[in-house]
Design a protein around this motif. Structure first.
Motif, PDB file in Angstrom:
ATOM      1  N   ASP A 191      18.857 -39.539 -72.901  1.00 52.07           N
ATOM      2  CA  ASP A 191      18.755 -39.300 -74.341  1.00 52.07           C
ATOM      3  C   ASP A 191      19.813 -40.138 -75.072  1.00 52.07           C
ATOM      4  O   ASP A 191      20.579 -39.626 -75.872  1.00 52.07           O
TER       5      ASP A 191
ATOM      6  N   HIS B 204      28.183 -39.797 -71.820  1.00 45.81           N
ATOM      7  CA  HIS B 204      27.792 -39.334 -70.498  1.00 45.81           C
ATOM      8  C   HIS B 204      28.140 -40.400 -69.476  1.00 45.81           C
ATOM      9  O   HIS B 204      27.526 -40.473 -68.426  1.00 45.81           O
TER      10      HIS B 204
ATOM     11  N   TYR C  12      22.808 -38.364 -64.575  1.00 45.01           N
ATOM     12  CA  TYR C  12      22.253 -37.671 -65.732  1.00 45.01           C
ATOM     13  C   TYR C  12      20.816 -37.239 -65.421  1.00 45.01           C
ATOM     14  O   TYR C  12      20.015 -38.054 -64.965  1.00 45.01           O
ATOM     15  N   TRP C  13      20.532 -35.938 -65.686  1.00 44.79           N
ATOM     16  CA  TRP C  13      19.213 -35.395 -65.426  1.00 44.79           C
ATOM     17  C   TRP C  13      18.788 -35.702 -63.978  1.00 44.79           C
ATOM     18  O   TRP C  13      19.557 -35.541 -63.068  1.00 44.79           O
TER      19      TRP C  13
ATOM     20  N   ASN D  43      25.645 -34.581 -65.404  1.00 47.17           N
ATOM     21  CA  ASN D  43      25.172 -33.785 -66.523  1.00 47.17           C
ATOM     22  C   ASN D  43      23.753 -33.274 -66.306  1.00 47.17           C
ATOM     23  O   ASN D  43      22.834 -34.064 -66.063  1.00 47.17           O
ATOM     24  N   GLU D  44      23.592 -31.957 -66.378  1.00 47.00           N
ATOM     25  CA  GLU D  44      22.276 -31.316 -66.366  1.00 47.00           C
ATOM     26  C   GLU D  44      21.401 -31.801 -65.225  1.00 47.00           C
ATOM     27  O   GLU D  44      20.297 -32.308 -65.431  1.00 47.00           O
TER      28      GLU D  44
ATOM     29  N   ASN E 113      26.001 -26.470 -70.415  1.00 48.78           N
ATOM     30  CA  ASN E 113      25.259 -26.874 -71.608  1.00 48.78           C
ATOM     31  C   ASN E 113      24.210 -25.809 -71.888  1.00 48.78           C
ATOM     32  O   ASN E 113      23.399 -25.495 -71.011  1.00 48.78           O
TER      33      ASN E 113
ATOM     34  N   TYR F 131      21.479 -24.371 -75.055  1.00 50.26           N
ATOM     35  CA  TYR F 131      20.923 -24.665 -76.375  1.00 50.26           C
ATOM     36  C   TYR F 131      20.213 -23.451 -76.968  1.00 50.26           C
ATOM     37  O   TYR F 131      19.150 -23.576 -77.563  1.00 50.26           O
TER      38      TYR F 131
ATOM     39  N   TYR G 278      16.655 -25.165 -78.405  1.00 50.04           N
ATOM     40  CA  TYR G 278      15.531 -25.346 -77.468  1.00 50.04           C
ATOM     41  C   TYR G 278      15.094 -24.020 -76.893  1.00 50.04           C
ATOM     42  O   TYR G 278      14.032 -23.913 -76.295  1.00 50.04           O
TER      43      TYR G 278
ATOM     44  N   GLU H  56      28.165 -28.113 -74.070  1.00 47.51           N
ATOM     45  CA  GLU H  56      27.231 -28.488 -75.142  1.00 47.51           C
ATOM     46  C   GLU H  56      26.578 -27.253 -75.738  1.00 47.51           C
ATOM     47  O   GLU H  56      26.257 -26.310 -75.009  1.00 47.51           O
TER      48      GLU H  56
ATOM     49  N   TRP I  78      27.775 -30.188 -79.051  1.00 43.04           N
ATOM     50  CA  TRP I  78      27.009 -31.440 -79.121  1.00 43.04           C
ATOM     51  C   TRP I  78      26.627 -31.709 -80.564  1.00 43.04           C
ATOM     52  O   TRP I  78      25.795 -31.007 -81.064  1.00 43.04           O
TER      53      TRP I  78
ATOM     54  N   PHE J  40      23.535 -40.182 -83.079  1.00 36.57           N
ATOM     55  CA  PHE J  40      23.473 -41.391 -82.236  1.00 36.57           C
ATOM     56  C   PHE J  40      22.024 -41.763 -81.988  1.00 36.57           C
ATOM     57  O   PHE J  40      21.126 -40.930 -82.051  1.00 36.57           O
TER      58      PHE J  40
ATOM     59  N   ARG K 217      13.693 -39.729 -79.825  1.00 37.38           N
ATOM     60  CA  ARG K 217      13.773 -38.939 -81.062  1.00 37.38           C
ATOM     61  C   ARG K 217      13.049 -39.657 -82.200  1.00 37.38           C
ATOM     62  O   ARG K 217      13.673 -40.232 -83.088  1.00 37.38           O
TER      63      ARG K 217
ATOM     64  N   ASN L 151      19.267 -39.082 -82.563  1.00 40.23           N
ATOM     65  CA  ASN L 151      19.520 -37.679 -82.275  1.00 40.23           C
ATOM     66  C   ASN L 151      20.482 -37.224 -83.373  1.00 40.23           C
ATOM     67  O   ASN L 151      21.597 -37.741 -83.490  1.00 40.23           O
TER      68      ASN L 151
ATOM     69  N   LYS M 181      22.019 -34.372 -83.960  1.00 35.10           N
ATOM     70  CA  LYS M 181      22.852 -33.183 -83.739  1.00 35.10           C
ATOM     71  C   LYS M 181      24.309 -33.440 -84.098  1.00 35.10           C
ATOM     72  O   LYS M 181      25.177 -32.596 -83.883  1.00 35.10           O
TER      73      LYS M 181
HETATM   74  C1  GCB Z   1      21.504 -32.247 -73.570  1.00 30.93           C
HETATM   75  C2  GCB Z   1      22.018 -33.507 -73.006  1.00 30.93           C
HETATM   76  C3  GCB Z   1      22.360 -34.506 -74.078  1.00 30.93           C
HETATM   77  C4  GCB Z   1      21.252 -34.497 -75.122  1.00 30.93           C
HETATM   78  C5  GCB Z   1      21.236 -33.143 -75.774  1.00 30.93           C
HETATM   79  C6  GCB Z   1      20.124 -32.979 -76.814  1.00 30.93           C
HETATM   80  O1  GCB Z   1      21.478 -31.222 -72.970  1.00 30.93           O
HETATM   81  O2  GCB Z   1      23.108 -33.320 -72.151  1.00 30.93           O
HETATM   82  O3  GCB Z   1      22.490 -35.763 -73.499  1.00 30.93           O
HETATM   83  O4  GCB Z   1      21.429 -35.498 -76.075  1.00 30.93           O
HETATM   84  O5  GCB Z   1      20.995 -32.177 -74.794  1.00 30.93           O
HETATM   85  O6  GCB Z   1      20.351 -33.290 -77.955  1.00 30.93           O
HETATM   86  O7  GCB Z   1      19.035 -32.555 -76.435  1.00 30.93           O
END
Ligand code: GCB
Length: 594
Positions: free
Chosen positions: A178, A346, A371-372, A409-410, A468, A470, A474, A498, A543, A548, A553, A563, A565
């Protein structure tokens, strides 16, 4: 066809065993350097024709007959450092190969050894000097250097670099992120001159768990016999002499009475290392970092980390950040927000950023782009991850600000991933046992509607758990945050690494309407109320600091490939939630929870 491909590689000088970068030269900027920053010629090469046509030879037709189908001098230019995406509209989404060329004249100092240094090139770089293959590097965010002592000429030279940012399933990161896949020579490029035998790297830190003893090592390059090296900290009246072994390596440990580096007083000492005809100077802070139960202790005292997650993206102008000015704005905003901690998500950021954090007294979480989902079962992928961690640690292991090495991460919970990450933890600790190893996890269980349990098996191997979550964006609604309880299966410090919600700056509406500043701010209020109830909470880094770019997105008029956020827009406008978090951080600063 296979034969043909092989031929190309052989011609290019990069057979399967291309020379991988030798050890990094520490603290390059304290060395004699000749900058190669500036304007480079570039050829965009979506079909990788350059290898076949040998762009690295930078040829001109020698007569009117000769067929040469490229011409660096007549092609366009790009600035280095700098990603290509933000410099040319047509390259915004480009992923593939770009050839860079720069000519330079050089005066050879016969006594010096010469290296070509790159702060970073995303993702893969093949480097040629005067038409000859010099080396190859993978990994988009870590520095590398190649020795060119025998290849650089007295007089005119040209360097050609093929940089390729095509995503691959086996690389780190893999296919999906992302964030924007900014390609190019994104950081400084320089020629570095050092003596025949030189101090390549050193680790000068407090011994683990001690506030009164320095322990470390020094490594020479080019030593043919044992050498004496002296480590001095004049202000603390310290001078320690060591003798290196046959490989140029020596360890040391000595008592030291030092003023500790802290958030209120980020004291840096001038440290010099000299010997074997070389001398290098550093600014180093001394502090301890450890955990006790669910607490994080800085210099033996519990600390709550008031943090923010970031991307290395340039405010105002966009693109990958690289300059001291970019770094100062980003860390300045974190400071204004009330942070004592930043999570550099990241991937590794430019070195000057960590050095600035050292001077400002801001603690830093550093991360590699595991990542992921990546190719957990692939030994080469593990090697790529280890190389990136190794280079990051080599670059920053003397920075007091750096307290966490994050291994990812995640990442999904699966046996192959746990095995991979376990190896990475071991590798990281093997290189630096003085810092804490962490990872951002995100797969809690829900034993009931109002409980979340973080019991990821990876937690067992970490010093500090990153989480992390949300909830309210989410996952569930903002009101659902109020009754939510968090538990972890491990008696370890927890950092909520996050949470967040998305809104463009200036979008207003009711607090239950997505994509509004009111929604984002309300989510922060409810998150803060929830986080206050977690006993093992040792810090947080919501976050994210600034909006960015992200290819994931697309929502028109709202995201437009950003993004959103950020607490601050990419134009520097502070959203309501910025002030919501700032208020909380001011309260915490006045009355720390620990
Ligand atoms: C996450 C990720 C981050 C994303 C963020 C998002 O969990 O670690 O890289 O940008 O969520 O905005 O969904």
């Amino acid at each position: 066809m296979k034969r043909l491909i092989m031929l190309f590689f052989v011609t290019a000088g990069f057979a399967a065993a291309a020379p991988s970068p030798p050890g990094l030269i520490a603290n390059v900027h304290a060395r004699t350097t000749v900058s190669l920053n500036g304007t480079w010629h570039v050829i965009i090469d979506p079909y990788e024709t350059g290898l076949q046509y040998r762009y690295y030879e930078n040829r001109k037709p020698k007569d009117k007959q000769e067929l040469v189908e490229y011409d660096f001098d007549a092609s366009g230019t790009l600035n280095v450092p700098g990603d290509w995406n933000s410099q040319r509209e047509s390259l915004l989404f480009y992923e593939g190969s770009v050839w860079y060329e720069r000519s330079f004249s050089y005066h050879r100092d016969e006594l010096a050894r010469t290296f070509l240094y790159f702060g970073a090139a995303n993702y893969q770089a093949r480097v040629y000097l005067n038409g000859k293959a010099i080396g190859e590097h993978q990994g988009g965010f870590t520095p590398f250097n190649f020795e060119i002592t025998n290849d650089v000429r007295d007089g005119d030279n040209f360097v050609v670099v093929e940089v390729n940012n095509a995503r691959r399933g086996d690389s780190v990161p893999a296919l999906n992120t992302d964030w924007w896949n900014y390609g190019g020579l994104t950081r400084d490029v320089a020629i570095v001159e050092v003596p025949a035998t030189f101090i390549q790297d050193y680790f000068v830190q407090l011994a683990k768990g001690s506030q009164s003893e320095i322990a470390g090592w020094v490594k020479l390059n080019g030593a043919t016999q044992p050498e004496q090296v002296t480590i001095e900290i004049p202000e603390a009246n310290l001078a320690q002499r060591v003798t290196t072994d046959r490989d140029g390596y020596a360890e040391f440990k000595f008592a030291a009475k030092l003023q500790l580096w802290s958030l209120d007083n980020p004291k840096l000492y001038r440290v010099t290392l000299s010997g074997a005809g070389d001398r290098v100077e550093e600014q180093i802070g001394f502090r301890t970092i450890e955990t006790r139960g669910t607490k994080i202790l800085l210099n033996g005292k519990p600390i709550f980390l008031r943090g923010i997650s970031m991307h290395e993206e340039a405010p105002f102008r966009g693109g990958r950040a690289f300059s001291p000015e970019d770094d100062a704005i980003l860390l300045g905003w974190a400071r204004e927000l009330g942070c004592n901690f930043v999570r550099l998500a990241h991937y590794p950021y430019n070195e000057a950023m960590i050095r600035l954090a050292d001077r400002m007294g801001i603690l830093v979480w550093e991360e590699i782009p595991v990542y992921w989902d990546i190719d957990w079962k692939n030994a080469a992928t593990l090697q790529f991850a280890e190389e990136q961690m190794g280079d990051l640690i080599a670059r920053d292991h003397n920075r007091a600000a750096a307290i966490f090495w994050s291994i990812g991460n995640e990442t999904p919970i699966a046996p192959a991933r746990v095995e991979f990450m376990k190896q990475l933890v071991g590798y990281t600790r093997g290189l630096d046992s003085t810092r804490l190893v962490t990872a951002a996890l995100n797969r809690p269980e829900s034993p009931d509607a109002n409980t979340r349990l973080l019991n990821d098996p990876l937690g067992e191997f970490l010093d500090v758990l990153g989480l992390n979550e949300y909830v309210g964006w989410y996952d569930g609604t903002i009101p659902s945050l109020d009754a939510l309880q968090w538990k972890t299966a491990y008696e370890k410090p927890l950092i909520v690494s996050e949470f967040g919600a998305e809104t463009p700056f200036g979008a207003h509406g009711s607090a239950d309407a997505r994509w509004t500043e009111e929604y984002q701010s309300s989510l922060y209020e409810h998150q803060i109320a929830m986080l206050r109830k977690i006993p093992s909470l040792a810090g947080m880094s919501p976050w994210v600091l600034m909006d960015f770019r992200s290819p994931r997105r697309p929502l028109p008029g709202v995201q437009d490939f950003y993004n959103r956020k950020g607490l601050i827009s990419d134009r520097g406008q502070r959203k309501q939630a910025f002030y919501t978090l700032q208020k909380f951080y001011r309260e915490l600063a006045a009355a720390p929870p620990n």
